[in-house]
Design an enzyme around this catalytic site. Structure first.
Site, short mmCIF file in Angstrom:
data_model
loop_
_atom_site.label_atom_id
_atom_site.label_comp_id
_atom_site.label_asym_id
_atom_site.label_seq_id
_atom_site.Cartn_x
_atom_site.Cartn_y
_atom_site.Cartn_z
N TYR A 150 0.82 -1.21 0.00
CA TYR A 150 0.00 0.00 0.00
C TYR A 150 0.86 1.27 0.00
CZ TYR A 150 -4.04 -2.98 1.13
OH TYR A 150 -5.02 -3.94 1.14
N HIS A 209 -1.46 -12.32 1.42
CA HIS A 209 -2.18 -11.28 0.67
C HIS A 209 -2.75 -11.75 -0.67
CE1 HIS A 209 -2.20 -6.67 -0.35
NE2 HIS A 209 -3.36 -7.24 -0.52
N1 LIG Z 1 -6.69 -7.97 -1.41
C1 LIG Z 1 -6.79 -7.30 -0.32
O1 LIG Z 1 -6.35 -7.72 0.73
C2 LIG Z 1 -7.51 -5.97 -0.35
C3 LIG Z 1 -8.11 -5.52 -1.54
C4 LIG Z 1 -8.85 -4.35 -1.47
C5 LIG Z 1 -8.96 -3.66 -0.25
N2 LIG Z 1 -8.34 -4.13 0.85
C6 LIG Z 1 -8.45 -3.46 2.16
O2 LIG Z 1 -9.81 -3.19 2.38
C7 LIG Z 1 -9.99 -1.78 2.61
C8 LIG Z 1 -11.37 -1.40 2.15
O3 LIG Z 1 -11.48 -1.51 0.76
P1 LIG Z 1 -11.75 -0.16 -0.02
O4 LIG Z 1 -10.75 0.85 0.38
O5 LIG Z 1 -11.91 -0.44 -1.43
O6 LIG Z 1 -13.13 0.26 0.67
P2 LIG Z 1 -14.43 0.96 0.10
O7 LIG Z 1 -15.10 1.47 1.30
O8 LIG Z 1 -15.16 0.05 -0.80
O9 LIG Z 1 -13.90 2.18 -0.81
C9 LIG Z 1 -13.25 3.24 -0.19
C10 LIG Z 1 -13.65 4.50 -0.95
O10 LIG Z 1 -15.02 4.72 -0.72
C11 LIG Z 1 -15.29 6.12 -0.58
N3 LIG Z 1 -15.94 6.26 0.73
C12 LIG Z 1 -15.69 5.61 1.85
N4 LIG Z 1 -16.58 5.96 2.83
C13 LIG Z 1 -17.40 6.85 2.26
C14 LIG Z 1 -18.50 7.55 2.75
N5 LIG Z 1 -18.99 7.43 3.98
N6 LIG Z 1 -19.08 8.36 1.92
C15 LIG Z 1 -18.63 8.51 0.65
N7 LIG Z 1 -17.57 7.87 0.12
C16 LIG Z 1 -16.97 7.02 0.93
C17 LIG Z 1 -13.97 6.83 -0.73
O11 LIG Z 1 -13.88 7.11 -2.11
P3 LIG Z 1 -13.39 8.52 -2.67
O12 LIG Z 1 -11.99 8.59 -2.29
O13 LIG Z 1 -13.65 8.37 -4.13
O14 LIG Z 1 -14.24 9.51 -2.00
C18 LIG Z 1 -12.97 5.75 -0.40
O15 LIG Z 1 -11.75 5.92 -1.06
C19 LIG Z 1 -8.83 -1.15 1.86
O16 LIG Z 1 -8.59 0.17 2.27
C20 LIG Z 1 -7.71 -2.12 2.20
O17 LIG Z 1 -7.22 -1.86 3.50
C21 LIG Z 1 -7.63 -5.27 0.83
#
Ligand SMILES: NC(=O)c1ccc[n+]([C@@H]2O[C@H](COP(=O)([O-])OP(=O)(O)OC[C@H]3O[C@@H](n4cnc5c(N)ncnc54)[C@H](OP(=O)(O)O)[C@@H]3O)[C@@H](O)[C@H]2O)c1
Length: 377
Positions: free
Chosen positions: A57, A117
């Site tokens: 990350y 991962h």
């Molecule tokens: N393979 C893996 O292990 C893997 C893969 C993916 C993710 N992850 C982990 O899982 C976490 C979560 O996944 P994700 O980051 O994709 O989560 P997500 O919640 O699906 O997307 C995050 C995005 O959603 C928007 N957001 C979040 N809360 C909001 C709200 N209340 N209102 C409006 N927009 C909101 C923001 O977008 P904007 O920036 O566009 O506003 C933020 O960047 C990651 O951060 C990471 O730590 C792991």
């Protein structure tokens, strides 16, 4: 904040976890450390005790910034989840070098929850051949990690194979109301929970797309609901409504998103959605699917295009642009992630793809439309 038991352990984790993959950044792309640390500490001060990072990350800076945020007594208040980058390991010794590097970056003695991962069929077989279980047993014995799990990106069959192959304590899957049948999906959630694994959810908002201001037809559906919720709230509630879900990770990058998600987490208990609300979410899901521009199912029959055009990938970017009111982010993704010589404009209209497309799509025309619209802003 609300808490749920972590699998077979007696650990109580916050139902909202902080995803450290999308920290706020400054124009040069580096992390805005001051703001990120402020957001992390605000989350912890509001009861968030599960923080998820990974070796890759922010090009390795996510672990460093998280380590800084956990100074001044914050470390003792939280559980750190970190992940081993399987693609950076080529010999057994690499596993130990990578873990030691992560402990150094985080400036901590141990990692509470350690994940292998982004496993899929190929990477799982590879790390098994390299001796991953020997490494895990040693790292647990040495106290460098406390609990072991894996994150996952492949189909349900592979998911079950991995779950049944080792005494994992938890797993991390991509799940939201649009991914019910995608990757591990709901079936994977129930399968893992039935074996007492804790289940961590990633991409609950589909990387943010489900939180966007929705297209009018979707908005009209949400407006039918007596209980008014924001798009993000509907998506997060659909997940927390399930007792099998332990933690939802959200990659928040603004105080507004953090505050909203903390407030929602504080109110939603398992089984809190009514039958009507579940039916409404299902209608929204169907409507989103109807908003697609191209009926490509991603079967990949057309992958050996003579110009190396990944047609299903381009159509999924094109569809998401219209499904989720995300033309900006999808155009940027199209331009940044696909080389010019392999983007839709490289099509020579040989129609080799159309001859084998089970959906009988007019691919050459759709590629023209996709390129025109994804490069129109
Ligand atoms: N393979 C893996 O292990 C893997 C893969 C993916 C993710 N992850 C982990 O899982 C976490 C979560 O996944 P994700 O980051 O994709 O989560 P997500 O919640 O699906 O997307 C995050 C995005 O959603 C928007 N957001 C979040 N809360 C909001 C709200 N209340 N209102 C409006 N927009 C909101 C923001 O977008 P904007 O920036 O566009 O506003 C933020 O960047 C990651 O951060 C990471 O730590 C792991």
């Amino acid at each position: 904040m609300q808490y749920r038991k972590f699998g077979k352990t007696n650990i109580e984790v916050s139902t909202l976890g902080f995803g450290c993959m999308r920290f706020p950044c400054i124009p040069d792309g580096n992390i805005n450390e001051e703001e990120a640390i402020k957001q992390l500490r605000t989350a912890i001060d509001n009861g968030v005790n599960y923080l998820d990072t990974a070796y890759v990350y922010h090009n390795g800076k996510s672990e460093v910034v998280l380590g800084k945020a956990l100074k001044d007594g914050y470390r003792e208040k939280v559980y750190i989840a970190d992940k081993l980058p399987t693609w950076s390991a080529h010999v057994y010794e690499d596993f130990e070098k990578l873990l030691d590097k992560q402990l150094e970056r985080l400036q901590v003695e141990f990692i509470d929850f350690y994940l292998i991962h982004a496993l899929n069929k190929g990477s799982f077989e590879k790390v098994k051949d390299l001796g991953i279980y020997k490494f895990i047993d040693k790292a647990l014995m040495d106290g460098k990690i406390k609990h072991i799990g894996f994150s996952f990106h492949d189909n349900i069959e592979t998911f079950k194979t991995i779950v049944d192959d080792y005494n994992w304590e938890f797993c991390q899957i991509q799940l939201n109301y649009m991914d019910e049948f995608n990757q591990a999906g709901l079936e994977g959630l129930y399968y893992a929970a039935a074996k007492d694994l804790a289940v961590i959810i990633m991409e609950p908002l589909l990387g943010g797309k489900l939180a966007n201001i929705p297209p009018e037809p979707i908005k009209e559906l949400w407006d039918l609901s007596e209980k008014k919720r924001t798009p993000a709230e509907w998506a997060l509630t659909w997940l927390w409504d399930k007792p099998e879900v332990t933690v939802i990770l959200s990659g928040m990058n603004s105080m507004e998103q953090l505050t909203e998600n903390i407030n929602i987490a504080g109110t939603i208990k398992p089984n809190s959605l009514s039958k009507e609300e579940k039916e409404l979410i299902n209608k929204v899901k169907i409507k989103y699917t109807e908003l697609t521009k191209v009926g490509c199912t991603g079967c990949n029959y057309c992958v050996d295009c003579p110009k190396g055009i990944n047609i299903p990938n381009i159509f999924s970017i094109y569809n998401e642009a219209y499904m989720y009111n995300a033309l900006n982010t999808c155009s940027t993704h199209y331009t940044n992630s696909i080389k010019k010589e392999n983007n839709a404009s490289a099509c020579i209209e040989c129609k080799k793809c159309e001859k084998i497309c089970p959906q009988v799509l007019n691919i050459t025309q759709h590629l023209k439309d996709a390129h025109r619209e994804l490069t129109s802003i």
